[in-house]
Design an enzyme around this catalytic site. Structure first.
Site, PDB file in Angstrom:
ATOM      1  CE1 TYR A  30      -5.421  -1.733   4.358  1.00 37.90           C
ATOM      2  CE2 TYR A  30      -3.993   0.171   4.059  1.00 37.90           C
ATOM      3  CZ  TYR A  30      -4.694  -0.897   3.529  1.00 37.90           C
ATOM      4  OH  TYR A  30      -4.668  -1.128   2.176  1.00 37.90           O
ATOM      5  CB  SER A  62      -0.880  -0.014   1.259  1.00 38.11           C
ATOM      6  OG  SER A  62      -1.529   1.220   1.476  1.00 38.11           O
TER       7      SER A  62
END
Length: 252
Positions: A157, A144
């Site tokens: 996350y 990410s």
């Protein structure tokens, strides 16, 4: 040259294949010739993905597993191996929870880490052991932009995606000698369920678009080429790399 990118005769397990990035990756691998095992969390969840692949003349089947449950992940690995040797593993299944760090529930922390990190490592371990025996394999983790930065109100996350980048490199260090390429794709800001809150926030949406040189959010299909490249013979000497597919976000 085209033969470098063919996946004919290979089997790929793609987690998170019900929608979004996982669905796009599953379709791309199938279009390149792979039989795709489409993993999702609920029975019937990947039906649209499987149907689309079959309609295009590809091969696909659904597998079901709750990635937050270790035994379910082990069962998923066993089911995938029973469907045939798995030459390609794509760890795309993921979840996110948003809350200020000082209020972040530990139950949600554990769930995000279990789904995004633990499941990816365990599947890599279980399928990687078979790849070592065959002296061949491809593992693609989905990282990410938050593998590089901290984000806002998504500490679990962010932690999981920093860790995914590290695990990718750690496994590559150990398994490159076995002709197993372990790499990751770091998507930029894509139109998916996980970014729905950002897209709906006019201020954040404008700030994000203002930084992307390409001038648009990514669409799931924008990952197709990167996924096929890292799954194919074209990437035989690429190992431990995190490939950003971000419209230029990191370059800004």
């Amino acid at each position: 040259m085209t033969s470098l990118f063919t996946l004919s005769g290979q089997t790929a397990l793609v987690t998170g294949a019900s929608r979004g990035l996982g669905q796009a990756i599953a379709k791309a691998l199938a279009a390149a010739g792979a039989k795709v095992l489409c993993a999702c969390s609920n029975s019937g969840g990947a039906a649209a993905t499987v149907d689309a692949i079959l309609a295009n003349g590809g091969q696909a089947q659904e597998l079901v597993a709750d990635l937050s449950n270790e035994q379910a992940v082990r069962d998923l690995a066993a089911a995938a191996l029973a469907a045939g040797p798995v030459q390609i593993l794509v760890n795309c299944g993921g979840t996110i929870f948003r809350a200020p760090a000082h209020e972040f529930p530990m139950s949600e922390w554990h769930k995000v880490i279990a789904v995004n990190l633990d499941a990816a490592f365990l599947l890599s371990q279980l399928l990687g052991a078979e790849m070592i025996k065959r002296q061949s394999g491809k593992i693609i983790n989905i990282a990410s932009m938050l593998s590089y930065s901290g984000g806002i109100t998504v500490p679990a996350y962010t932690a999981s995606k920093h860790a995914i980048a590290g695990v990718t490199k750690a496994l590559a260090n150990e398994w490159a000698q076995h002709n197993i390429q372990v790499n990751a794709i770091a998507p930029g800001y894509f139109r998916t369920d996980n970014t729905a809150a950002l897209q709906a926030d006019a201020q954040r949406n404008a700030a994000i678009l203002g930084r992307i040189p390409a001038g648009r959010w990514g669409e799931p299909e924008d990952l197709a080429g990167a996924a096929v490249f890292l799954a194919s013979a074209a990437s035989e000497y690429v190992n431990g790399h995190v490939l950003a597919v971000d419209g230029g976000w990191l370059a800004r």
